[in-house]
Motif scaffolding. Structure first.
Motif, PDB file in Angstrom:
ATOM      1  N   ASP A 106      33.218  49.098  42.728  1.00 11.47           N
ATOM      2  CA  ASP A 106      32.641  48.887  44.645  1.00 11.47           C
ATOM      3  C   ASP A 106      33.164  47.338  45.224  1.00 11.47           C
ATOM      4  O   ASP A 106      33.745  47.093  45.983  1.00 11.47           O
ATOM      5  CB  ASP A 106      31.512  49.167  44.336  1.00 11.47           C
ATOM      6  CG  ASP A 106      31.305  51.061  44.726  1.00 11.47           C
ATOM      7  OD1 ASP A 106      32.590  51.503  43.955  1.00 11.47           O
ATOM      8  OD2 ASP A 106      29.708  51.264  44.249  1.00 11.47           O
ATOM      9  N   LEU A 107      32.399  46.528  44.095  1.00 16.67           N
ATOM     10  CA  LEU A 107      31.835  45.063  44.932  1.00 16.67           C
ATOM     11  C   LEU A 107      33.764  44.778  45.013  1.00 16.67           C
ATOM     12  O   LEU A 107      33.997  44.133  45.873  1.00 16.67           O
ATOM     13  CB  LEU A 107      31.356  43.979  43.610  1.00 16.67           C
ATOM     14  CG  LEU A 107      31.557  42.793  44.704  1.00 16.67           C
ATOM     15  CD1 LEU A 107      30.512  43.013  45.800  1.00 16.67           C
ATOM     16  CD2 LEU A 107      30.964  41.943  43.258  1.00 16.67           C
ATOM     17  N   VAL A 109      36.569  46.308  45.770  1.00 15.47           N
ATOM     18  CA  VAL A 109      37.300  47.042  47.194  1.00 15.47           C
ATOM     19  C   VAL A 109      36.657  46.181  47.962  1.00 15.47           C
ATOM     20  O   VAL A 109      37.371  46.005  49.196  1.00 15.47           O
ATOM     21  CB  VAL A 109      37.113  48.569  46.472  1.00 15.47           C
ATOM     22  CG1 VAL A 109      37.577  48.929  47.950  1.00 15.47           C
ATOM     23  CG2 VAL A 109      38.107  49.013  45.884  1.00 15.47           C
ATOM     24  N   GLY A 110      35.295  46.186  48.111  1.00 18.23           N
ATOM     25  CA  GLY A 110      34.574  45.135  49.089  1.00 18.23           C
ATOM     26  C   GLY A 110      34.438  44.286  49.324  1.00 18.23           C
ATOM     27  O   GLY A 110      34.939  43.818  50.964  1.00 18.23           O
ATOM     28  N   MET A 111      34.632  43.703  48.926  1.00 12.52           N
ATOM     29  CA  MET A 111      35.509  41.980  49.108  1.00 12.52           C
ATOM     30  C   MET A 111      36.683  41.852  49.465  1.00 12.52           C
ATOM     31  O   MET A 111      37.299  41.401  50.552  1.00 12.52           O
ATOM     32  CB  MET A 111      35.780  41.652  47.763  1.00 12.52           C
ATOM     33  CG  MET A 111      33.606  41.050  47.020  1.00 12.52           C
ATOM     34  SD  MET A 111      34.354  39.641  46.069  1.00 12.52           S
ATOM     35  CE  MET A 111      34.706  40.188  44.997  1.00 12.52           C
ATOM     36  N   LEU A 113      38.512  43.785  51.084  1.00 17.39           N
ATOM     37  CA  LEU A 113      38.326  44.778  52.673  1.00 17.39           C
ATOM     38  C   LEU A 113      37.777  43.209  53.517  1.00 17.39           C
ATOM     39  O   LEU A 113      38.383  43.308  54.491  1.00 17.39           O
ATOM     40  CB  LEU A 113      37.737  45.858  52.933  1.00 17.39           C
ATOM     41  CG  LEU A 113      38.162  47.272  51.826  1.00 17.39           C
ATOM     42  CD1 LEU A 113      37.389  48.320  51.765  1.00 17.39           C
ATOM     43  CD2 LEU A 113      39.811  47.679  53.391  1.00 17.39           C
TER      44      LEU A 113
ATOM     45  N   ASP B 106      39.391  52.130  56.782  1.00 14.69           N
ATOM     46  CA  ASP B 106      39.572  51.020  56.479  1.00 14.69           C
ATOM     47  C   ASP B 106      37.971  50.128  56.476  1.00 14.69           C
ATOM     48  O   ASP B 106      37.544  49.780  55.190  1.00 14.69           O
ATOM     49  CB  ASP B 106      40.382  50.144  56.552  1.00 14.69           C
ATOM     50  CG  ASP B 106      41.821  50.213  55.022  1.00 14.69           C
ATOM     51  OD1 ASP B 106      42.044  51.722  54.875  1.00 14.69           O
ATOM     52  OD2 ASP B 106      42.704  50.161  55.013  1.00 14.69           O
ATOM     53  N   VAL B 109      35.006  52.245  55.682  1.00  9.89           N
ATOM     54  CA  VAL B 109      34.109  51.740  54.208  1.00  9.89           C
ATOM     55  C   VAL B 109      34.167  50.324  53.375  1.00  9.89           C
ATOM     56  O   VAL B 109      33.155  49.870  53.297  1.00  9.89           O
ATOM     57  CB  VAL B 109      35.409  52.071  52.782  1.00  9.89           C
ATOM     58  CG1 VAL B 109      34.980  52.301  52.195  1.00  9.89           C
ATOM     59  CG2 VAL B 109      35.670  53.863  53.604  1.00  9.89           C
ATOM     60  N   GLY B 110      35.081  49.358  54.791  1.00 14.40           N
ATOM     61  CA  GLY B 110      34.764  48.379  54.224  1.00 14.40           C
ATOM     62  C   GLY B 110      32.536  47.954  54.706  1.00 14.40           C
ATOM     63  O   GLY B 110      32.317  47.218  53.997  1.00 14.40           O
ATOM     64  N   LEU B 113      30.422  49.063  52.381  1.00 11.27           N
ATOM     65  CA  LEU B 113      29.787  48.483  50.989  1.00 11.27           C
ATOM     66  C   LEU B 113      29.635  46.809  51.161  1.00 11.27           C
ATOM     67  O   LEU B 113      28.923  46.393  50.624  1.00 11.27           O
ATOM     68  CB  LEU B 113      31.197  48.351  50.319  1.00 11.27           C
ATOM     69  CG  LEU B 113      31.727  49.380  49.241  1.00 11.27           C
ATOM     70  CD1 LEU B 113      33.622  49.335  49.361  1.00 11.27           C
ATOM     71  CD2 LEU B 113      31.438  49.181  48.247  1.00 11.27           C
ATOM     72  N   ALA B 114      29.635  46.508  52.781  1.00  7.03           N
ATOM     73  CA  ALA B 114      29.462  45.265  52.816  1.00  7.03           C
ATOM     74  C   ALA B 114      27.778  44.787  53.012  1.00  7.03           C
ATOM     75  O   ALA B 114      26.935  44.351  52.489  1.00  7.03           O
ATOM     76  CB  ALA B 114      30.041  44.273  53.832  1.00  7.03           C
ATOM     77  N   ARG B 117      25.911  45.985  49.248  1.00  4.08           N
ATOM     78  CA  ARG B 117      25.834  44.993  48.648  1.00  4.08           C
ATOM     79  C   ARG B 117      25.324  44.121  48.871  1.00  4.08           C
ATOM     80  O   ARG B 117      25.818  43.126  48.472  1.00  4.08           O
ATOM     81  CB  ARG B 117      27.673  45.444  48.211  1.00  4.08           C
ATOM     82  CG  ARG B 117      27.639  46.107  46.762  1.00  4.08           C
ATOM     83  CD  ARG B 117      26.818  46.768  45.613  1.00  4.08           C
ATOM     84  NE  ARG B 117      26.737  46.277  45.342  1.00  4.08           N
ATOM     85  CZ  ARG B 117      27.717  45.509  43.587  1.00  4.08           C
ATOM     86  NH1 ARG B 117      28.154  47.273  43.743  1.00  4.08           N
ATOM     87  NH2 ARG B 117      28.135  44.888  43.049  1.00  4.08           N
ATOM     88  N   MET B 119      26.912  41.773  51.132  1.00  5.69           N
ATOM     89  CA  MET B 119      28.343  41.626  51.574  1.00  5.69           C
ATOM     90  C   MET B 119      27.664  40.046  52.004  1.00  5.69           C
ATOM     91  O   MET B 119      28.264  38.765  51.547  1.00  5.69           O
ATOM     92  CB  MET B 119      29.140  41.846  51.035  1.00  5.69           C
ATOM     93  CG  MET B 119      29.951  42.105  49.518  1.00  5.69           C
ATOM     94  SD  MET B 119      31.041  43.444  49.473  1.00  5.69           S
ATOM     95  CE  MET B 119      31.963  42.014  49.814  1.00  5.69           C
ATOM     96  N   SER B 144      29.174  54.022  45.128  1.00  2.34           N
ATOM     97  CA  SER B 144      29.270  55.567  44.362  1.00  2.34           C
ATOM     98  C   SER B 144      28.408  56.285  43.662  1.00  2.34           C
ATOM     99  O   SER B 144      27.250  55.665  42.871  1.00  2.34           O
ATOM    100  CB  SER B 144      30.510  54.533  42.867  1.00  2.34           C
ATOM    101  OG  SER B 144      31.795  54.028  43.395  1.00  2.34           O
ATOM    102  N   PHE B 167      35.352  56.860  46.072  1.00  4.95           N
ATOM    103  CA  PHE B 167      33.872  56.493  45.011  1.00  4.95           C
ATOM    104  C   PHE B 167      33.084  57.144  44.589  1.00  4.95           C
ATOM    105  O   PHE B 167      32.236  56.817  43.844  1.00  4.95           O
ATOM    106  CB  PHE B 167      33.713  55.578  45.805  1.00  4.95           C
ATOM    107  CG  PHE B 167      33.714  54.875  46.673  1.00  4.95           C
ATOM    108  CD1 PHE B 167      33.918  53.050  46.300  1.00  4.95           C
ATOM    109  CD2 PHE B 167      34.553  54.962  47.660  1.00  4.95           C
ATOM    110  CE1 PHE B 167      34.639  52.157  46.470  1.00  4.95           C
ATOM    111  CE2 PHE B 167      36.349  52.944  48.333  1.00  4.95           C
ATOM    112  CZ  PHE B 167      35.177  52.125  47.728  1.00  4.95           C
TER     113      PHE B 167
END
Lengths: 314, 314
Positions: A106-107, A109-111, A113, B106, B109-110, B113-114, B117, B119, B144, B167
């Motif tokens: 996950d991380l 793919v997140g990074m 993007l 994209d 989803v990005g 996740l950001a 997590r 980010m 996930s 995911f």
């Protein structure tokens, strides 16, 4: 007094320490180098160590524990532990594979993007009021449909590739041997992989065998549209060559969760605008850290009870 | 002098303006409100408008163009254009669907996740040297395997769901009607959807029909573990209710690319730490903006040449 058979070594958090305390009386050492300073009468009773961290754990740190039979590592990567030295001393090593694969993927793919779509700058532009004042984010690149290379097609590499396939990416990979895949393109060497792709994801194991595996030659083969994503270990990349390439525009960018000398990473990273930096948080979720802790403890329990280890390394 | 039949309206960039110039002589108006100020003899010759932006384009802006037959919108969402008013005047409207689906998915989803997590904070912690000085990023949540609800299962919603399936997320959705899916769970109303999931992705069309569709009731049904992701239009959510819920911890966070009153968004967003903010960059890549521009131009060319429009709306 209850006999202390367990030594806890490394920067475990409060929840993790409490889990050990609730199960086994234990003694604590901050790093492997501190083990020798534990009182001799306690050291003599220690048969298992639970370990977390990246400080080197060599034979010299094992020798003060004359009854040692197990080092249970917290994490899938056990490159900090000298497994050959452990084997030579009859010490078993365990790790915590699989339970963290999803989070690390996950991380990654997140990074990717976040780097490709410049999301850290996008957040700052919006949050600071600059967007409201009329400044627009420059156009970015499209990731879906692009070409990606996975360097190291182990279990984590596979999880990353499975996710990226849903982004319609053309998937290439390099691994010691060709794998069963849904038609992905195998490359026998990493330079060939780098030449074929724009996104290059490093999912190698750590340790001396892969030190500098992503060499200056690989980095230069990636080219000026290339983006490196590393969620493995800082050691797998020639970091100086990568920093040079990033500073000189020889590659387009990077998305990095791991570095040499963590957490005191090379300060050259701090000024790079084309790089997303994360503080080694690949497995850093409540759910996964709990799963890792439970797997580590289940190895310790299996050892104390004379059963087969759950996830042995050697 | 060549007859000017095309009026260019909105904040097109230099590349886009140059593409129009290379194909058709044209006159420029910054917003629909500026059309009436174009010289009468030029206005009389205009038969097509290419439009980009979110400024309202109503009947009053169409009336000064007595020969108007086409408004070609740049973007899939044409909620700024009063299509009923256009139809009443015999004016066709086109948009640019599909070519931007991948980029918007994209980004969704990005951003998820950001947000999940953390980010943006992870990058700041690392880049500022705080990590090197000993500060760790708190543990985050695992995405996930989680439960996600897609509110609006059109073409973009489907692209998002297809990615999130990789995911291993348990996918629920709400749409006007049930769709063909790989076993995903349909909800007839958005409150039921919100109750069932932790991540809630808004992929509705814009316009008056969906204004405030994600109501205070939906937001509260999502609950304190809920994360809202919006890549549709700011208008689809009761933004005041969402801001209240975010500030009061009634939901866990949000990942937002669209807002009311863009770019002059509500300043309450600026202080929120549990929110990833993006400056409406869903389709903002070089590749996709070029595809959108070419599709817009192909509609204009079809119109001028008397052929069927490529992507008509009305």
């Amino acid at each position: 007094m209850t006999e202390v058979k367990l030594l806890v070594c490394g920067a475990f958090n409060d929840e993790e320490r409490a889990r050990f305390d609730a199960n086994y009386p234990n003694i604590y050492a901050e790093t492997p180098d501190d083990i020798a300073a534990v009182a001799e009468d306690i050291r003599a009773g220690i048969t298992a160590v639970v370990f977390k961290g990246h400080a080197p754990f060599g034979g010299a740190a094992m020798d003060p524990l004359s009854g040692l039979g197990l080092i249970a590592n917290f994490g899938v990567g056990y490159d900090a532990i000298d497994v050959a030295a452990a084997s030579a001393r009859g010490v078993k090593v365990t790790n915590t594979p699989n339970v963290l694969n999803d989070d690390v993927a996950d991380l990654a793919v997140g990074m990717m993007l976040a780097q490709t779509r410049n999301m850290v700058e996008g957040d700052a532009l919006t949050r600071s009021g600059q967007w409201a004042a009329g400044t627009n984010l420059p156009l970015n690149r499209k990731m879906s449909g692009g070409t990606v290379g996975i360097c190291g097609m182990g279990r984590i590499g596979r999880e990353i590739a499975d996710r990226l396939a849903a982004f319609k990416m053309d998937i290439h990979y390099h691994s010691r041997s060709e794998k069963e895949t849904p038609g992905w393109t195998y490359h026998a060497d990493p330079v060939s992989l780098a030449k074929a792709v724009d996104w290059f994801v490093v999912a190698l194991v750590g340790g001396s065998e892969t030190e500098g595996y992503v060499s200056a030659e690989v980095i230069n083969a990636l080219g000026e549209k290339g983006i490196i994503c590393n969620i493995s270990r800082g050691s797998t990349i020639d970091e100086g060559a990568m920093l040079d390439a990033l500073e000189q525009g020889k590659i387009a960018g990077a998305a990095l969760d791991v570095f040499l000398n963590e957490p005191k990473i090379d300060e050259r990273f701090y000024a790079l605008k084309n790089v997303v930096l994360q503080p080694h948080q690949g497995s850093g979720t409540h759910e996964t850290r709990r799963d890792m802790a439970e797997l580590q403890l289940s190895n310790v329990t299996a050892y104390f009870e004379g059963r087969d280890l759950v996830t042995p390394v050697n």
